[in-house]
Design an enzyme around this catalytic site. Structure first.
Site, mmCIF file in Angstrom:
data_model
loop_
_atom_site.group_PDB
_atom_site.id
_atom_site.type_symbol
_atom_site.label_atom_id
_atom_site.label_comp_id
_atom_site.label_asym_id
_atom_site.label_seq_id
_atom_site.Cartn_x
_atom_site.Cartn_y
_atom_site.Cartn_z
ATOM 1 N N LYS A 71 17.270 -9.952 2.589
ATOM 2 C CA LYS A 71 18.569 -9.239 1.727
ATOM 3 C C LYS A 71 19.595 -9.183 2.359
ATOM 4 O O LYS A 71 20.500 -8.429 1.446
ATOM 5 C CB LYS A 71 17.760 -7.724 1.825
ATOM 6 C CG LYS A 71 16.169 -7.495 1.109
ATOM 7 C CD LYS A 71 15.276 -6.133 1.047
ATOM 8 C CE LYS A 71 14.658 -6.410 -0.203
ATOM 9 N NZ LYS A 71 13.923 -4.663 -0.168
ATOM 10 N N ASP A 107 16.351 -0.652 -4.413
ATOM 11 C CA ASP A 107 15.291 -0.231 -3.330
ATOM 12 C C ASP A 107 15.700 1.518 -4.070
ATOM 13 O O ASP A 107 14.849 2.721 -3.800
ATOM 14 C CB ASP A 107 15.031 -0.433 -2.193
ATOM 15 C CG ASP A 107 14.125 -1.208 -2.101
ATOM 16 O OD1 ASP A 107 13.322 -1.252 -3.083
ATOM 17 O OD2 ASP A 107 14.895 -1.843 -1.103
HETATM 18 P P1 NAP Z 1 12.706 -3.628 8.725
HETATM 19 O O1 NAP Z 1 14.439 -3.967 8.901
HETATM 20 O O2 NAP Z 1 11.896 -4.846 10.197
HETATM 21 O O3 NAP Z 1 12.795 -2.193 9.391
HETATM 22 C C1 NAP Z 1 11.609 -1.621 10.475
HETATM 23 C C2 NAP Z 1 11.754 -0.492 11.378
HETATM 24 O O4 NAP Z 1 10.467 0.018 11.520
HETATM 25 C C3 NAP Z 1 12.569 -0.879 12.032
HETATM 26 O O5 NAP Z 1 13.416 0.396 12.291
HETATM 27 C C4 NAP Z 1 11.428 -1.390 13.206
HETATM 28 O O6 NAP Z 1 12.036 -0.759 14.191
HETATM 29 C C5 NAP Z 1 10.434 0.133 12.768
HETATM 30 N N1 NAP Z 1 9.666 0.146 13.809
HETATM 31 C C6 NAP Z 1 8.540 -1.528 13.359
HETATM 32 N N2 NAP Z 1 6.696 -0.632 13.893
HETATM 33 C C7 NAP Z 1 7.360 0.016 14.969
HETATM 34 C C8 NAP Z 1 6.578 1.222 15.666
HETATM 35 N N3 NAP Z 1 5.773 0.613 15.988
HETATM 36 N N4 NAP Z 1 7.015 2.251 15.719
HETATM 37 C C9 NAP Z 1 8.492 2.903 16.080
HETATM 38 N N5 NAP Z 1 9.069 1.915 14.826
HETATM 39 C C10 NAP Z 1 8.838 0.711 14.570
HETATM 40 O O7 NAP Z 1 11.012 -3.474 7.231
HETATM 41 P P2 NAP Z 1 11.810 -2.492 5.872
HETATM 42 O O8 NAP Z 1 12.087 -3.593 5.415
HETATM 43 O O9 NAP Z 1 12.682 -1.540 6.295
HETATM 44 O O10 NAP Z 1 10.448 -2.404 5.736
HETATM 45 C C11 NAP Z 1 9.638 -1.111 5.906
HETATM 46 C C12 NAP Z 1 8.132 0.120 5.494
HETATM 47 O O11 NAP Z 1 8.812 0.018 3.975
HETATM 48 C C13 NAP Z 1 7.402 -1.628 5.404
HETATM 49 O O12 NAP Z 1 6.206 -1.590 5.367
HETATM 50 C C14 NAP Z 1 7.731 -2.632 4.035
HETATM 51 O O13 NAP Z 1 7.035 -2.774 3.130
HETATM 52 C C15 NAP Z 1 8.222 -1.297 2.968
HETATM 53 N N6 NAP Z 1 8.785 -0.884 2.361
HETATM 54 C C16 NAP Z 1 8.581 -0.739 0.678
HETATM 55 C C17 NAP Z 1 9.943 -0.191 -0.203
HETATM 56 C C18 NAP Z 1 8.695 -0.046 -1.568
HETATM 57 O O14 NAP Z 1 8.943 -0.149 -2.414
HETATM 58 N N7 NAP Z 1 7.279 1.551 -1.266
HETATM 59 C C19 NAP Z 1 10.560 -1.398 -0.375
HETATM 60 C C20 NAP Z 1 11.025 -1.209 0.882
HETATM 61 C C21 NAP Z 1 10.172 -1.164 2.175
HETATM 62 P P3 NAP Z 1 12.891 -2.138 15.487
HETATM 63 O O15 NAP Z 1 13.628 -2.689 14.736
HETATM 64 O O16 NAP Z 1 12.614 -0.872 16.731
HETATM 65 O O17 NAP Z 1 11.292 -2.874 15.942
#
Ligand code: NAP
Length: 292
Positions: A71, A107
């Site tokens: 993205k 999003d």
């Molecule tokens: P991302 O860019 O990888 O970001 C994930 C975030 O969560 C980062 O800040 C990460 O911190 C933090 N994190 C991960 N594991 C953690 C833990 N155990 N403890 C504390 N912080 C933690 O991923 P994303 O694209 O934002 O997606 C996040 C979630 O949202 C996913 O499950 C995705 O499927 C969902 N999502 C859903 C939609 C929807 O339409 N419903 C749309 C977009 C995303 P670090 O960087 O420190 O690892």
């Protein structure tokens, strides 16, 4: 589905792309409306992203969704960026207008519409966002635009948290953002003053669906909105706890449907059959994660 030389092609670029449920959702919509369109998954590595996007005009592809981890690269590769994708720093939908590639972030719209549909008024609210990645950035921008006055980003990396929280002020002068270190004390303090909690981390997502963010259930108060962007399963451990506490629990499944519906309209110029898309996605999820 009968694909011919007349069929208009859209799709998704991902790496990996096998887990994407968007083909089922969009192809159900095309079939329902009797449209000669087809949505195809393409496995595109980050190093091939620009080349693959540049090939869209030559191939006559109408547009693509772009998913993890492409993205941010897509934002740099397109010719035009439609706000608020520039603010979020990520493009998840590309539309080809002649030879010009236009980047959108649906999003933000999907998240916003999913809250509006539920009648959630975020005006003046204090909201805690868990995580500081791409989903959190979209949520912070959407919340600020919806009038939330304070958006607190709980992050384990403060630098990333501060950059994400800063988006609240950039998205709306009425909104303040702050990053809080995600330890027990930081989380407890933030939750004590919050009207809403948004999980924008992958914690609780299939196959780790027995996990939940480390927020004790007793910190959730009746009437609070608890929104989980995770959509596999639809009812996460976090949402189960929220329901037990009398909170309003919202699943990320609707956001996924509505961001897809927004992309559908960008490409086709037509209103999306949202409920058809929702049913197709829910069925695909059942097949993908049986027993959830
Ligand atoms: P991302 O860019 O990888 O970001 C994930 C975030 O969560 C980062 O800040 C990460 O911190 C933090 N994190 C991960 N594991 C953690 C833990 N155990 N403890 C504390 N912080 C933690 O991923 P994303 O694209 O934002 O997606 C996040 C979630 O949202 C996913 O499950 C995705 O499927 C969902 N999502 C859903 C939609 C929807 O339409 N419903 C749309 C977009 C995303 P670090 O960087 O420190 O690892």
């Amino acid at each position: 589905m009968n694909v011919t030389g007349q069929t208009r092609i859209v799709g998704v670029f991902g790496h990996p792309v096998g887990h994407s449920l968007s083909p089922q959702m969009h192809n159900a919509a095309f079939e329902h409306l009797g449209m000669d369109w087809c949505y195809v998954p393409f496995s595109v590595s980050p190093q091939n992203l620009e080349q693959a996007l540049r090939a869209l005009p030559a191939l006559g592809v109408v547009g693509v969704n772009v998913t993890i981890p492409l993205k941010e690269g897509a934002l740099r590769a397109v010719d035009e960026v439609v706000p608020p994708a520039d603010l979020v720093g990520a493009v998840n939908t590309v539309h080809r207008r002649d030879d010009c590639l236009v980047g959108h972030n649906t999003d933000v719209e999907g998240f916003t519409r999913s809250l509006e549909e539920r009648g959630e008024d975020m005006t003046g609210r204090t909201v805690v966002v868990l995580g500081a990645g791409g989903a959190a950035r979209a949520a912070v921008v959407a919340l600020a635009r919806m009038g939330a006055s304070r958006v607190w980003v709980l992050a384990r990396r403060m630098e990333q948290g501060a950059a994400t929280a800063e988006l609240a002020r950039q998205a709306s002068p009425r909104s303040q953002g702050a990053a809080i270190l995600w330890d027990e004390e930081g989380a407890r303090r933030a939750l004590a003053a919050a009207d809403a909690l948004i999980n924008a981390t992958p914690i609780g997502m299939h196959p780790d669906h027995k996990a939940a963010p480390p927020i004790p259930e007793t910190w959730l108060r009746a009437g609070m909105l608890v929104y989980d962007m995770v959509y596999t399963p639809e009812m996460t451990r976090l949402l189960e706890g929220a329901q037990r506490r009398g909170c309003r629990a919202a699943s990320g499944l609707r956001m996924l449907v509505l961001q897809g519906a927004a992309a559908f309209t960008i490409w086709t110029g037509r209103a999306a059959p949202v409920e058809v898309m929702h049913r197709a996605l829910a069925n695909a999820l059942k097949e993908d994660c049986p027993g959830l």
